[in-house]
Design an enzyme around this catalytic site. Sequence first.
Site, PDB file in Angstrom:
ATOM      1  N   ARG A  51       0.806  -1.225   0.000  1.00 35.03           N
ATOM      2  CA  ARG A  51       0.000   0.000   0.000  1.00 35.03           C
ATOM      3  C   ARG A  51       0.835   1.270   0.000  1.00 35.03           C
ATOM      4  NH1 ARG A  51      -2.853  -3.956   1.861  1.00 35.03           N
ATOM      5  NH2 ARG A  51      -0.864  -4.468   2.769  1.00 35.03           N
ATOM      6  N   THR A  52       1.817   1.324   0.901  1.00 33.68           N
ATOM      7  CA  THR A  52       2.512   2.602   1.083  1.00 33.68           C
ATOM      8  C   THR A  52       3.251   2.994  -0.196  1.00 33.68           C
ATOM      9  OG1 THR A  52       2.728   2.095   3.416  1.00 33.68           O
ATOM     10  CG2 THR A  52       4.090   3.878   2.576  1.00 33.68           C
ATOM     11  N   LYS A  63      26.101  -3.148  -1.546  1.00 33.86           N
ATOM     12  CA  LYS A  63      27.569  -3.123  -1.666  1.00 33.86           C
ATOM     13  C   LYS A  63      28.216  -2.439  -0.471  1.00 33.86           C
ATOM     14  CE  LYS A  63      27.159  -2.500  -6.692  1.00 33.86           C
ATOM     15  NZ  LYS A  63      27.409  -1.535  -7.786  1.00 33.86           N
ATOM     16  N   ARG A  90      11.476   3.957   3.042  1.00 32.76           N
ATOM     17  CA  ARG A  90      11.137   3.020   4.128  1.00 32.76           C
ATOM     18  C   ARG A  90      12.385   2.227   4.470  1.00 32.76           C
ATOM     19  NH1 ARG A  90       5.974  -0.883   4.418  1.00 32.76           N
ATOM     20  NH2 ARG A  90       5.108   1.096   5.122  1.00 32.76           N
ATOM     21  N   HIS A  96       5.676   6.352  11.105  1.00 34.98           N
ATOM     22  CA  HIS A  96       5.104   6.134   9.774  1.00 34.98           C
ATOM     23  C   HIS A  96       4.079   7.273   9.589  1.00 34.98           C
ATOM     24  CE1 HIS A  96       3.590   4.290   6.261  1.00 34.98           C
ATOM     25  NE2 HIS A  96       3.220   3.112   6.714  1.00 34.98           N
TER      26      HIS A  96
HETATM   27  C1  NCD Z   1       2.054  -0.937   8.256  1.00 39.91           C
HETATM   28  C2  NCD Z   1       3.555  -0.689   8.334  1.00 39.91           C
HETATM   29  O1  NCD Z   1       4.280  -0.946   7.391  1.00 39.91           O
HETATM   30  O2  NCD Z   1       3.941  -0.221   9.388  1.00 39.91           O
HETATM   31  N1  NCD Z   1       1.626  -1.185   6.950  1.00 39.91           N
HETATM   32  C3  NCD Z   1       1.342  -0.120   6.139  1.00 39.91           C
HETATM   33  O3  NCD Z   1       2.163   0.725   5.904  1.00 39.91           O
HETATM   34  N2  NCD Z   1       0.095  -0.035   5.666  1.00 39.91           N
HETATM   35  C4  NCD Z   1       1.593  -1.964   9.203  1.00 39.91           C
HETATM   36  C5  NCD Z   1       2.171  -3.336   9.125  1.00 39.91           C
HETATM   37  O4  NCD Z   1       3.025  -3.648   8.300  1.00 39.91           O
HETATM   38  O5  NCD Z   1       1.748  -4.159   9.937  1.00 39.91           O
END
Ligand code: NCD
Length: 305
Positions: free
Chosen positions: A53-54, A83, A104, A132
Amino acid sequence: MKHILSASQFTKEDLENILSRAEEMEEQCKSGKVKKLLIDKIVACMFFEPSTRTRLSFETAAIRLGAQVISAENAMENSSAYKGESIEDTSKILSCYADVVVVRHPKAQVVDQMAKVAFVPMINAGDGANQHPSQGLLDLYTIKKEHGRLNNLQIAFGGDLLNSRTLRSMMPLLRLYEGNTFYFVSPKELSLPVEYLNELTSAGIPFKEAQSLEEILPLVDVLYMTRVQKERFADGNEYDKVKDLFILKHDHMKTLKKEAIIMHPLPKINEIEAEVDNDPRAAYFRQAQNGLYVRMALFLYVFGL
Ligand code: NCD
């Protein structure tokens, strides 16, 4: 230059501006008339940890607004991190190509480290169990849309509260509003660290820790379930012991208020029975859709547009 590193960086005014911009984005998307305000911009997405999703909603948000996207998924293996390049060097290089970088990473504070040396804005799309922020924003957008308000709510968090960066990103935003009460429901091993609870006590914010979902279901307006974060466990046996302790069952739906909503950042694994998906109070797929509008609004905020 505006980096997005933590949900606690936002004032109430910032938050409300982003949420109303997201509403505008939703209307534009639904009418098929999105203003291409990011034409000529390049968005880089560097994901050192898995995401559906993100990453895809950030990329869709960029494309909908007319930007172009460069992307490294699985960046731990498919970028020079493999590397041994330092994260600071990677950050400087990304700054040379893109106008904004979405990152991320499994380690907390890495995006802060990148931001220190970057020449373009960095957006934290999740750093370990820490933050997040775009998820926190889309969660508030969802509550506002579903309940019409962000104050005077009974909000429960269930599951892995020790490792949940989504909880850590929602709380500073929800704390900007009066009259909310929080419930924390988790196995003992996965409960919120005591320092966190102490901070709520000293801020005079009402909360209660509960041992079972049954106790809190009749009380809540929002039930926010979380996944047990397997990737944060050093020992697989420890994960196995706790992974199925908290399951929201179809049977539970009887005791939940008619106007309550069930949220989950997704992916959900075992913590919500599949039959719950058909209940109109299950808001998690709508929540994921809202991520697109909020991330569009966030890009506009970062670029001051
Ligand atoms: C969450 C995350 O990555 O922190 N997912 C997301 O971004 N929708 C929650 C999760 O991974 O459990």
